[in-house]
Structures are given as C-alpha cells and as structure tokens.
Design a protein around this motif. Structure first.
Motif, PDB file in Angstrom:
ATOM      1  N   GLY A   1     -11.691   2.515   8.650  1.00  0.00           N
ATOM      2  CA  GLY A   1     -10.556   3.722   8.274  1.00  0.00           C
ATOM      3  C   GLY A   1     -10.716   3.767   6.888  1.00  0.00           C
ATOM      4  O   GLY A   1     -11.212   2.883   6.054  1.00  0.00           O
ATOM      5  N   THR A   2     -10.250   5.091   6.367  1.00  0.00           N
ATOM      6  CA  THR A   2     -10.158   5.187   5.106  1.00  0.00           C
ATOM      7  C   THR A   2      -9.524   4.267   4.475  1.00  0.00           C
ATOM      8  O   THR A   2      -9.708   3.671   3.416  1.00  0.00           O
ATOM      9  CB  THR A   2      -9.540   6.601   4.876  1.00  0.00           C
ATOM     10  N   ALA A   3      -8.007   3.962   4.599  1.00  0.00           N
ATOM     11  CA  ALA A   3      -7.268   3.077   4.145  1.00  0.00           C
ATOM     12  C   ALA A   3      -7.637   1.709   4.233  1.00  0.00           C
ATOM     13  O   ALA A   3      -7.611   0.841   3.468  1.00  0.00           O
ATOM     14  CB  ALA A   3      -5.612   3.336   4.683  1.00  0.00           C
TER      15      ALA A   3
ATOM     16  N   THR B   1      -4.123   1.567  12.674  1.00  0.00           N
ATOM     17  CA  THR B   1      -4.618   2.395  11.579  1.00  0.00           C
ATOM     18  C   THR B   1      -5.946   2.732  11.326  1.00  0.00           C
ATOM     19  O   THR B   1      -6.417   3.151  10.149  1.00  0.00           O
ATOM     20  CB  THR B   1      -4.072   1.600  10.343  1.00  0.00           C
TER      21      THR B   1
ATOM     22  N   TYR C   1      -6.119  -2.771   2.139  1.00  0.00           N
ATOM     23  CA  TYR C   1      -4.854  -2.429   2.954  1.00  0.00           C
ATOM     24  C   TYR C   1      -4.571  -3.744   3.730  1.00  0.00           C
ATOM     25  O   TYR C   1      -3.205  -4.040   3.950  1.00  0.00           O
ATOM     26  CB  TYR C   1      -5.525  -1.178   3.932  1.00  0.00           C
TER      27      TYR C   1
ATOM     28  N   PHE D   1      -1.673  15.429   8.393  1.00  0.00           N
ATOM     29  CA  PHE D   1      -1.886  14.861   6.868  1.00  0.00           C
ATOM     30  C   PHE D   1      -3.339  14.251   7.038  1.00  0.00           C
ATOM     31  O   PHE D   1      -4.193  14.241   8.299  1.00  0.00           O
ATOM     32  CB  PHE D   1      -0.708  13.696   6.716  1.00  0.00           C
TER      33      PHE D   1
ATOM     34  N   TYR E   1       1.677   8.630  14.850  1.00  0.00           N
ATOM     35  CA  TYR E   1       1.820   7.264  14.054  1.00  0.00           C
ATOM     36  C   TYR E   1       3.211   6.827  14.515  1.00  0.00           C
ATOM     37  O   TYR E   1       3.563   5.623  14.785  1.00  0.00           O
ATOM     38  CB  TYR E   1       1.664   7.554  12.635  1.00  0.00           C
TER      39      TYR E   1
ATOM     40  N   TYR F   1      -6.047   6.404  -3.513  1.00  0.00           N
ATOM     41  CA  TYR F   1      -5.897   6.972  -2.072  1.00  0.00           C
ATOM     42  C   TYR F   1      -5.051   8.374  -2.378  1.00  0.00           C
ATOM     43  O   TYR F   1      -4.245   8.644  -3.009  1.00  0.00           O
ATOM     44  CB  TYR F   1      -4.728   6.104  -1.343  1.00  0.00           C
TER      45      TYR F   1
ATOM     46  N   ARG G   1      -3.466  11.522  -0.557  1.00  0.00           N
ATOM     47  CA  ARG G   1      -2.783  11.824   0.966  1.00  0.00           C
ATOM     48  C   ARG G   1      -2.375  13.481   0.762  1.00  0.00           C
ATOM     49  O   ARG G   1      -1.267  13.888   0.449  1.00  0.00           O
ATOM     50  CB  ARG G   1      -1.230  11.085   0.914  1.00  0.00           C
TER      51      ARG G   1
ATOM     52  N   GLY H   1      -6.116  11.263   4.957  1.00  0.00           N
ATOM     53  CA  GLY H   1      -6.176  10.220   3.841  1.00  0.00           C
ATOM     54  C   GLY H   1      -7.388  10.132   3.349  1.00  0.00           C
ATOM     55  O   GLY H   1      -8.442  10.109   4.038  1.00  0.00           O
TER      56      GLY H   1
ATOM     57  N   PHE I   1       0.761  -1.237   0.054  1.00  0.00           N
ATOM     58  CA  PHE I   1       0.166   0.002  -0.095  1.00  0.00           C
ATOM     59  C   PHE I   1       0.832   1.215  -0.101  1.00  0.00           C
ATOM     60  O   PHE I   1       1.617   1.487   0.827  1.00  0.00           O
ATOM     61  CB  PHE I   1      -0.787  -0.021   1.211  1.00  0.00           C
TER      62      PHE I   1
ATOM     63  N   LYS J   1      -4.474  14.291  13.253  1.00  0.00           N
ATOM     64  CA  LYS J   1      -3.812  13.362  12.319  1.00  0.00           C
ATOM     65  C   LYS J   1      -2.453  14.153  12.031  1.00  0.00           C
ATOM     66  O   LYS J   1      -2.088  14.676  11.144  1.00  0.00           O
ATOM     67  CB  LYS J   1      -4.660  13.263  11.011  1.00  0.00           C
TER      68      LYS J   1
HETATM   69  C1  COI Z   1      -5.974   6.535   6.593  1.00  0.00           C
HETATM   70  O1  COI Z   1      -6.862   5.577   6.800  1.00  0.00           O
HETATM   71  O2  COI Z   1      -6.107   7.141   5.392  1.00  0.00           O
HETATM   72  C2  COI Z   1      -4.678   6.754   7.213  1.00  0.00           C
HETATM   73  O3  COI Z   1      -4.428   7.636   7.117  1.00  0.00           O
HETATM   74  C3  COI Z   1      -4.413   5.596   8.122  1.00  0.00           C
HETATM   75  C4  COI Z   1      -2.982   5.044   7.707  1.00  0.00           C
HETATM   76  C5  COI Z   1      -2.854   4.717   6.213  1.00  0.00           C
HETATM   77  C6  COI Z   1      -1.709   5.739   8.153  1.00  0.00           C
END
Ligand code: COI
Length: 349
Positions: free
Chosen positions: A296-298, A230, A166, A68, A196, A134, A136, A70, A23, A191
C-alpha cells in the motif's frame, strides 16, 4: 482540549522528532483548497494549514459523502523531488468520485495543485531512506442541509504530512470470517471514508486478540482472501507471486500494481486469482515456503509474520532473503531514482 501544534513550534522541531509521532499526526505548513459551487470549481488556493469551519448541518458529517487518496513524494538520489504515480492516483480518485456522485476534479487542477503544494513543502520531505512526504488529497460534501441528498457543494483539499514506516515491525493478521469489508456492488473498489469507518470495529476486536490487522475474506463465502486493513495483500508460495484478483470488492492499489509490474519484469510467475484460505492452510501444513505481505502507499511493502486462522496461528517466512524484500528494494530504487524509470512513474517537481 487537544493541543494543536503551532507552525512556530513545528519549525522548531527536528524532522527526526516527527519520526517519533504516529503516522499522519503532524501536518506540514500549507494546504490546498478549492471550492465547488454552482457547478464549477473556484477559489483554488494554497494557504497556511488551518482548521475548517463547517455548519453542523454539513452533509458529509452525516451521510459520508467523502473520498480520498493517499500518495507519496520522495527525495531522490539526485536531489530532485518526485511524486509517485500521479496519473494512476488521479484515475482512482476520479473513479471514487464518480461512485460517490461527486464532481470530477479536472486533471490539470489535481496535478497542478499537488505539484504546487509539494514544491512549497519541500523542506518537510524527510531525507532518510525510510522517509517520504505523504500527500492526502480528499473531497467532502459541504452543502449545509440535513436532508438525505447528493450535495451540490464540495471542498477539494490537499494536506501533507512527513511519513516514515507505517508499520515498524512484521505484522500479525487475523483472518476475518464474520465481518466483511465490502460486498459485490458496494464501494469496496473505491477510496471512500465509509470503507474505513466500517472496518474499525472488527479491527478493534482483532487488536484485542493481539493482532495488528484483519485479513478480510469475501462476503459471499468467507472463503476467499480479499485484502488487509490498510493495504492489498500478496503471497509468495512455491515461487509464485499470488494476489487476489480485482474482483470488484477490493481496492485497485497503486502499490499492488507497481509490485506486480516489477515482479513481471523480474520474470516471477504471477497468479492474480481468488485465493481460498483453505489452500493457504494446506500450503502451511505441507511446510511450503510461504511469504505474506501487504502492499500500500502508506504501508509500502509490509511483511506479515503470523496469520491467525480460527484458533491456529501460521508463521510466514520473513528472513532477509525473502522475495518480498527484493520487490521492496526494486520499488525503493525506482522511488529514489536509483534505476531508470522505464514506466514514467515519477513526476519530477
Ligand atoms: C494509503 O495507503 O495511502 C491509505 O490510504 C491507507 C491508509 C493510510 C488509510
């Protein structure tokens, strides 16, 4: 030296090959940057993806002033591209920036930058049901000065990467009762990069014991479940969808909010309150139907198969008819435009 895949090489790759990459390893061809100097945003531009040149004195490299988001863009059933919950991500990004003493990015700048970049990168959006783009967005403090201070200069950057699942299998998580992710008054709700980095060591210890992720507990009592590595975490026990409340230490997850909204519409009983892990053990020991999953998004909606608590391991229900898969499908249907988007969560590009 690490081999950086050139654009030509990338173009020759079949998008399915990217699926085999970890990922976030393959960036798309372009990126967005804007600079903050002398109290204003300037030089907003989309350029080919490139490395950054920073002085070794750059503040973010030393004191972690970084934030950040996501987000995801999806190819919809009708061929349109949508970015999911742009406004909610923008709100959280703004809150994170505020907490980290970083300048606000105007909504128009944020929104237009994302839309412009996603439009340019359309061909990088996988069409398979498990694929998405995705996104960022992030900001770093760029003033070149080693003294401890709030930076006066920043870079706002957006990069994208084609994404698939993910987690490729149901997870084994370890309840963490020694280390903490966040404490009240800290930065747990936002965030920022440091949240992290600080989680890596306990996560690595859990990995060494055969777990995929940790399940954090609160810093005061080590008794209440917070979130997982995550993603936020949810349980479905006795026909109630349970998730820790937004206590001031956990992330206000966009997927968390989306799943709760969908569940309410399905008339599922919801409980947003502290979850003591002893209650969870009690439920396991009484043979209750227990589903556990990350949101979660990812990660999407990520089934948890095993929860390790102390020396014991508890098995959760992950069969096909589990409620979490109904919620996952309902979210999928909205992402792909298969149902009417009542909440206006999709921004069509
Ligand atoms: C997300 O789910 O977008 C995140 O930021 C979690 C992870 C990939 C750090």
């Amino acid at each position: 030296m690490q081999h950086i895949i050139s654009i030509t090489e990338k173009m020759e790759r079949n998008i399915m090959d990217i699926k085999l990459e970890p990922f976030g390893k393959i960036p798309t061809e372009h990126m967005f940057t804007a600079e903050y100097k002398n109290g204003e945003w300037q030089n907003a531009q989309v350029t080919p993806f490139h490395n950054l040149t920073l002085s070794p004195l750059t503040l973010c490299l030393h004191y972690g002033q970084t934030v950040f988001e996501g987000m995801k863009a999806f190819l919809m059933n009708d061929g349109n591209i949508s970015v999911f919950r742009l406004d909610k991500h923008y709100d959280r990004f703004s809150k994170s920036l505020h907490r980290m003493c970083m300048p606000k990015v105007p909504n128009e700048l944020f929104t237009n930058a994302i839309k412009q970049l996603v439009k340019i990168e359309t061909k990088w959006i996988p069409s398979s049901p498990d694929g998405s783009l995705y996104i960022r967005p992030f900001m770093i403090a760029t003033e070149s000065r080693i003294g401890v201070k709030v930076s006066e200069e920043y870079l706002f950057i957006i990069v994208c990467s084609p994404a698939y699942q993910y987690y490729s299998k149901a997870l084994k998580v370890k309840l963490e009762t020694t280390y903490v992710r966040a404490s009240l008054g800290g930065t747990g709700t936002v965030k920022c990069g440091g949240n992290y980095g600080g989680a890596f060591f306990p996560t690595q210890l859990a990995n060494d014991q055969g777990y995929d992720q940790v399940l954090w507990t609160d810093s005061q009592h080590h008794g209440f479940i917070e979130e997982s590595g995550t993603m936020n975490v949810m349980f479905f026990i006795d026909n109630v969808l349970m998730t820790p409340e937004l206590s001031g230490t956990i992330l206000d997850g966009v997927t968390r909010d989306s799943v709760l909204t969908i569940a309410k519409e399905k008339d599922i009983n919801i409980s947003e309150k502290q979850i003591n892990y002893h209650e969870l053990i009690h439920s396991f020991e009484n043979g209750k139907h227990i589903e556990a999953f990350g949101v979660g998004t990812a990660a999407g909606v990520a089934p948890i198969e095993v929860i390790g608590i102390g020396l014991k391991e508890y098995k959760c229900y992950i069969e096909k008819d589990a409620m979490m898969f109904q919620l996952q499908k309902a979210l999928y249907d909205i992402n792909r435009g298969l149902v009417f988007d009542v909440h206006h969560w999709n921004s069509i590009i």
